[in-house]
Design a protein around this motif. Structure first.
Motif, PDB file in Angstrom:
ATOM      1  N   ARG A   1       0.833  -1.205   0.000  1.00  0.00           N
ATOM      2  CA  ARG A   1       0.000   0.000   0.000  1.00  0.00           C
ATOM      3  C   ARG A   1       0.867   1.255   0.000  1.00  0.00           C
ATOM      4  NH1 ARG A   1      -1.306   3.225   3.885  1.00  0.00           N
ATOM      5  NH2 ARG A   1      -0.803   1.797   5.592  1.00  0.00           N
ATOM      6  N   ARG A   2       1.869   1.280   0.844  1.00  0.00           N
ATOM      7  CA  ARG A   2       2.750   2.461   0.939  1.00  0.00           C
ATOM      8  C   ARG A   2       3.560   2.654  -0.335  1.00  0.00           C
ATOM      9  NH1 ARG A   2       4.751   1.864   7.225  1.00  0.00           N
ATOM     10  NH2 ARG A   2       2.847   2.685   8.133  1.00  0.00           N
ATOM     11  N   ARG A   3       4.000   1.563  -0.932  1.00  0.00           N
ATOM     12  CA  ARG A   3       4.763   1.649  -2.170  1.00  0.00           C
ATOM     13  C   ARG A   3       3.938   2.306  -3.277  1.00  0.00           C
ATOM     14  NH1 ARG A   3       6.456  -3.950  -4.120  1.00  0.00           N
ATOM     15  NH2 ARG A   3       7.113  -4.118  -1.963  1.00  0.00           N
ATOM     16  N   ARG A   4       2.625   2.151  -3.200  1.00  0.00           N
ATOM     17  CA  ARG A   4       1.730   2.749  -4.188  1.00  0.00           C
ATOM     18  C   ARG A   4       1.226   4.122  -3.730  1.00  0.00           C
ATOM     19  NH1 ARG A   4       2.459  -2.264  -4.690  1.00  0.00           N
ATOM     20  NH2 ARG A   4       1.882  -3.527  -6.460  1.00  0.00           N
ATOM     21  N   ASP A   5       1.781   4.586  -2.610  1.00  0.00           N
ATOM     22  CA  ASP A   5       1.446   5.902  -2.062  1.00  0.00           C
ATOM     23  C   ASP A   5      -0.061   6.065  -1.831  1.00  0.00           C
ATOM     24  OD1 ASP A   5       2.232   8.340  -1.018  1.00  0.00           O
ATOM     25  OD2 ASP A   5       1.981   9.389  -2.932  1.00  0.00           O
ATOM     26  N   LEU A   6      -0.654   5.005  -1.239  1.00  0.00           N
ATOM     27  CA  LEU A   6      -2.075   5.020  -0.927  1.00  0.00           C
ATOM     28  C   LEU A   6      -2.267   5.081   0.588  1.00  0.00           C
ATOM     29  CD1 LEU A   6      -3.450   2.182  -3.250  1.00  0.00           C
ATOM     30  CD2 LEU A   6      -3.768   4.645  -3.530  1.00  0.00           C
ATOM     31  N   SER A   7      -3.249   5.840   1.007  1.00  0.00           N
ATOM     32  CA  SER A   7      -3.631   5.831   2.420  1.00  0.00           C
ATOM     33  C   SER A   7      -4.534   4.620   2.660  1.00  0.00           C
ATOM     34  CB  SER A   7      -4.392   7.112   2.773  1.00  0.00           C
ATOM     35  OG  SER A   7      -5.648   7.119   2.117  1.00  0.00           O
TER      36      SER A   7
END
Length: 182
Positions: free
Chosen positions: A12-18
């Motif tokens: 999730r963080r790698r895709r810059d999603l909250s």
């Protein structure tokens, strides 16, 4: 079973999603995602699938990547081979059952006098093996052959197949099935 929360959080963080953005994309509540990422809740297959779809990956890709980092021993003592057969008629001892990246079912098979795998069966895989001792009649589709020590076979397991010990004692085979669908 490895903990999957940190791997999901990393994706999730790698895709810059909250968490809320992933919730909106996947249809899974943000509180559920938070619990899963903290390994406080195990997701159902459907929930995990929805999250992974929203992250642009697959169940297969997620678990193969996750398992590749788990430690394991490449060696298996005879006493540690797991039995998955009917010991009194046909013994199937698995080599490497606990291997985290297992994509192959490796078996040491032992057939008692008169043992028969039963009616012909199918599964989606490829199989190969070699007779170590005794004599085994192998049927694949409409072909049948008696194999002696040193003889082998290789076939598409979607074809109906059957194994029968035709020796006057025990027979042994070492075999491999990929993917491990038997």
């Amino acid at each position: 079973m490895p903990r999957i929360g940190s791997k999901l959080r990393e994706l999730r963080r790698r895709r810059d999603l909250s968490v809320r953005a992933l919730a909106a994309r996947s249809g899974i509540s943000h509180s559920t995602i938070s619990l899963i990422e903290r390994d406080r809740m195990s997701p159902s297959v459907d929930t995990l699938g929805a999250m992974l779809d929203a992250l642009g990956t697959t169940l297969t890709g997620f678990f193969s990547d996750l398992q590749s980092s788990l430690p394991y021993s490449p060696f298996y003592a005879s006493a540690n081979l797991v039995e998955i057969g009917k010991v009194d008629t046909i013994s199937y001892r698995v080599i490497g059952l606990d291997h985290p990246n297992r994509q192959l079912l490796m078996l040491h098979e032992r057939y008692a006098l008169g043992a028969d795998s039963g009616e012909e069966f199918t599964h989606t895989a490829q199989e190969a093996g070699m007779v170590l001792s005794g004599m085994v009649e192998v049927t694949v589709g409409n072909q049948k052959r008696i194999l002696n020590p040193g003889d082998g076979y290789y076939f598409d397991s979607r074809l109906p197949h059957r194994f029968r010990n035709v020796h006057n004692g025990h027979s042994e085979i070492v075999s491999a099935i990929t993917p491990p669908t038997y």
